[in-house]
Design an enzyme around this catalytic site. Structure first.
Site, PDB file in Angstrom:
ATOM      1  N   GLU A 142      -2.388   0.597  -4.310  1.00 48.42           N
ATOM      2  CA  GLU A 142      -1.814  -0.800  -4.187  1.00 48.42           C
ATOM      3  C   GLU A 142      -0.964  -0.890  -5.351  1.00 48.42           C
ATOM      4  O   GLU A 142      -1.750  -0.954  -5.994  1.00 48.42           O
ATOM      5  CB  GLU A 142      -2.806  -2.132  -3.731  1.00 48.42           C
ATOM      6  CG  GLU A 142      -3.653  -1.560  -2.269  1.00 48.42           C
ATOM      7  CD  GLU A 142      -3.211  -1.668  -0.953  1.00 48.42           C
ATOM      8  OE1 GLU A 142      -2.559  -2.621  -0.991  1.00 48.42           O
ATOM      9  OE2 GLU A 142      -3.936  -0.966  -0.369  1.00 48.42           O
TER      10      GLU A 142
ATOM     11  N   CYS B 178       0.725  -1.661  -0.151  1.00 53.53           N
ATOM     12  CA  CYS B 178      -0.154  -0.245   0.073  1.00 53.53           C
ATOM     13  C   CYS B 178       1.027   1.157   0.158  1.00 53.53           C
ATOM     14  O   CYS B 178       0.280   2.053  -0.700  1.00 53.53           O
ATOM     15  CB  CYS B 178      -0.657  -0.015   1.021  1.00 53.53           C
ATOM     16  SG  CYS B 178       0.008  -0.131   2.720  1.00 53.53           S
TER      17      CYS B 178
END
Length: 621
Positions: free
Chosen positions: A612, A569
């Site tokens: 992501e 992330c």
């Protein structure tokens, strides 16, 4: 171009790191501030913009807490019963020249030291390092004092806590006593814009940019990250240099192909979890629920309502409005991060597609008695079930007393269940999941389905496969793959999430799964060594800081692990993990290295610069 004379004195590896650091800064330009990130905790009292003051404060072993001339105690925060690592702080002097933050973090890790914060300064580098506990600080003092690192004898001593930024500004006359706001000129362009536009720029900086352009920006950001990784791989594994050169020719300067940025199925109202601060509004309205317009260290605690931000669901906004109405009529004041007085601190709202709503209220009890707290909880329950808050549909209500917090993580704070269901329930990829208040679940459910489907496609699984799901949360990734494999083993440190994962396995009729609770660095080495399957795949989805170095070293040693999918992330924060997976074998890093095969970004956070990043790594035979 003739290199700078100082650069010629550096080793090739150090020079590469120097270049990559600058590229990394470029990659971070325009990064947004998430709702949770704007919270100011006492452990974040750092004002690194004035290096000279840091150097001055570090040159004293004085431990007595002083009150400044104006009567404002700039160290008051360390006296309160709240977590702050500033009281467990050391200064490390005589560091090697040209040492980077990454170098220092790895050095501390090799010495089995786990710092809470690291701040590196100066042309003659020195560092402030804080720890969560006194024993950790004392261990660091003992281990590091006099140790030789790169031909430098380290000097270590206790360091004074950082002065509270607002208290310091007040002492310097930079803040008015009546409104607590800085005496700074406000730019005309800011005055011409509404507060809703200003707060949108903080939490959703891409809100007024067409979505196709947002995706292009993110693609460029990912390519910059892959470019940094390409350079780092060549610098840390000379055997890979020919391969790196070939890959760069094939894929336009990167070590592996980028298969694009997959868009989110929903662009607005996608967040299923939102954290809101409670404070004095920027418009002077007391008891406002929203986000900070500026940073605490900049001298402002003003909060702006979130009702016009595009990424917050309408149902969540209804809960915020109802709660704000309640606290404005209550006798309790908002908590002040400057004076540490007041009560109302934060509201977290979680929702699901199954029409459930969970509200978690964070409250500082100060000197209130247990009966008074119980009465307040009863009033809140009645308000959301019978009163004006009934229509917002809260199905689960929790209350947290934050006055005794000894950890920087809200997840470590015990919760009182006040009303309704204890859990949320959510559907994802045909499975049904239970979610506890503190358990991690991706904030964009529809985009998470895109992400996890991509993970499944890349994993190349069959009925003989064993999957290690590291940092598994409530078991979403592992359970979504369970029907296609022989065994799933999940590791997660949050006890609530592990309990959810076990329940979720039963709810979905999956028996080939095992979930273990503990830190990945403690469990992973033993778990992976116990697996004999030659068809083993690891999927790691760690927090922003990335995997602990012990996990990466265990991955490298486990030669029977051939494929690894890394879900990041924050790709820049995970860069050290990426490099350690690929670096040349050594006395410290044993086992054959991995190489990145392909990368893919999934946009879980429209209107922001976040995404992501998936990278598939395969071991070199």
């Amino acid at each position: 171009m003739v290199p700078h004379r100082g650069c010629l004195q550096r080793s090739q590896e150090t020079l590469v790191k120097f270049i990559c650091k600058n590229l990394g800064n470029m990659a971070e330009e325009g990064a947004s501030i998430s709702p949770g990130a704007v919270e100011r905790e006492t452990c974040e009292l750092t004002d690194v913009s004035v290096m000279e003051e840091n150097e001055k404060s570090s040159r004293s072993n004085e431990t007595q807490i002083e009150t400044d001339e104006s009567g404002a105690d700039v160290y008051r925060y360390i006296k309160d019963d709240l977590f702050t690592s500033e009281i467990y702080k050391i200064e490390i002097q005589n560091l090697p020249k040209f040492v980077s933050f990454s170098d220092l973090r790895k050095f501390l890790s090799r010495n089995n030291l786990v710092p809470h914060k690291i701040k590196l300064f100066g042309k003659k580098p020195f560092a402030f390092v804080t720890f969560k506990e006194e024993k950790d600080r004392d261990q660091a003092m003992e281990v590091l004092q006099g140790q030789v690192w790169k031909n430098r004898n380290l000097h270590v001593r206790l360091a004074k806590p950082k002065a509270d930024p607002i208290a310091k500004k007040r002492k310097q006359g930079g803040i008015e006593d009546d409104d607590h706001e800085p005496k700074l000129p406000v730019p005309v362009e800011v005055l011409d814009r509404s507060l809703s536009e200003q707060i949108a720029d903080v939490v959703t900086p891409l809100w007024n940019i067409p979505y196709e352009e947002q995706l292009k920006k993110k693609e460029q950001n990912v390519l910059q990250v892959l470019g940094i990784l390409t350079t780092e791989i060549g610098a840390h594994n000379r055997a890979f240099v020919p391969w790196v050169f070939q890959q760069k020719k094939m894929y336009g300067g990167t070590c592996c192909p980028l298969e694009g940025v997959m868009p989110s199925p929903v662009l607005t109202e996608y967040r299923n979890k939102c954290e809101f601060l409670i404070g004095v509004g920027a418009n002077g309205e007391d008891k406002t629920v929203g986000w900070r317009l500026g940073k605490y260290k900049g001298g402002s605690c003003a909060v702006v309502e979130a009702f016009d931000t595009v990424h917050i669901p309408a149902k969540t906004k209804e809960v915020v409005k109802a709660f704000q109405k309640y606290i404005r009529s209550s006798p309790y004041s908002v908590y002040s991060p400057e004076t540490y007085e007041g009560h109302w601190k934060q509201l977290t709202v979680r929702i699901s597609r199954t029409k459930q709503v969970m509200a978690i209220i964070y409250f500082n009890p100060q000197k209130l008695t247990k009966p008074e707290i119980a009465e307040l909880q009863s009033e809140l329950a009645k308000y959301f079930t019978e009163g004006d808050g009934k229509d917002c549909g809260v199905t689960s209500l929790y209350f947290a007393e934050e006055g005794q917090r000894k950890s920087p993580n809200l997840e470590d704070l015990p919760l009182d269940h006040v009303h309704g269901d204890k859990y949320l329930y959510e559907d994802l990829l045909g499975l049904h999941f239970r979610i506890s208040p503190h358990a991690f679940f991706q904030v964009n459910t529809l985009a998470a389905e895109v992400l996890y489907s991509a993970v499944g496609d890349w994993a190349n699984l069959n009925q003989d496969s064993t999957v290690l799901d590291v940092c598994c949360g409530t078991g979403t990734i592992g359970l979504s793959l369970a029907k296609n494999v022989k065994k799933i083993i999940g590791i997660e440190m949050c006890q609530e999430a592990i309990e959810d994962a076990k329940v979720n396995a039963k709810r979905n009729g999956l028996s080939n799964v095992e979930f273990l609770c503990g830190k990945a660095e403690d469990l992973f080495p033993t778990v992976i060594n116990s697996i004999t399957s030659q068809n083993l795949v690891a999927i790691v989805d760690p927090p922003r800081a990335g995997l602990h170095s012990r996990v990466v070293l265990a991955i490298r040693r486990a030669e029977h692990l051939k494929r690894l999918i890394y879900v990041a992330c924050n790709a820049r924060a995970a860069m050290n993990n990426f490099v350690d997976l690929c670096r040349a074998s050594s006395h410290r890093v044993k086992g054959s290295p991995f190489r990145p095969v392909k990368a893919l970004a999934v946009d879980l956070f429209p209107q922001t610069m976040y995404y992501e990043l998936l990278i598939l790594f395969e071991r070199v035979e």
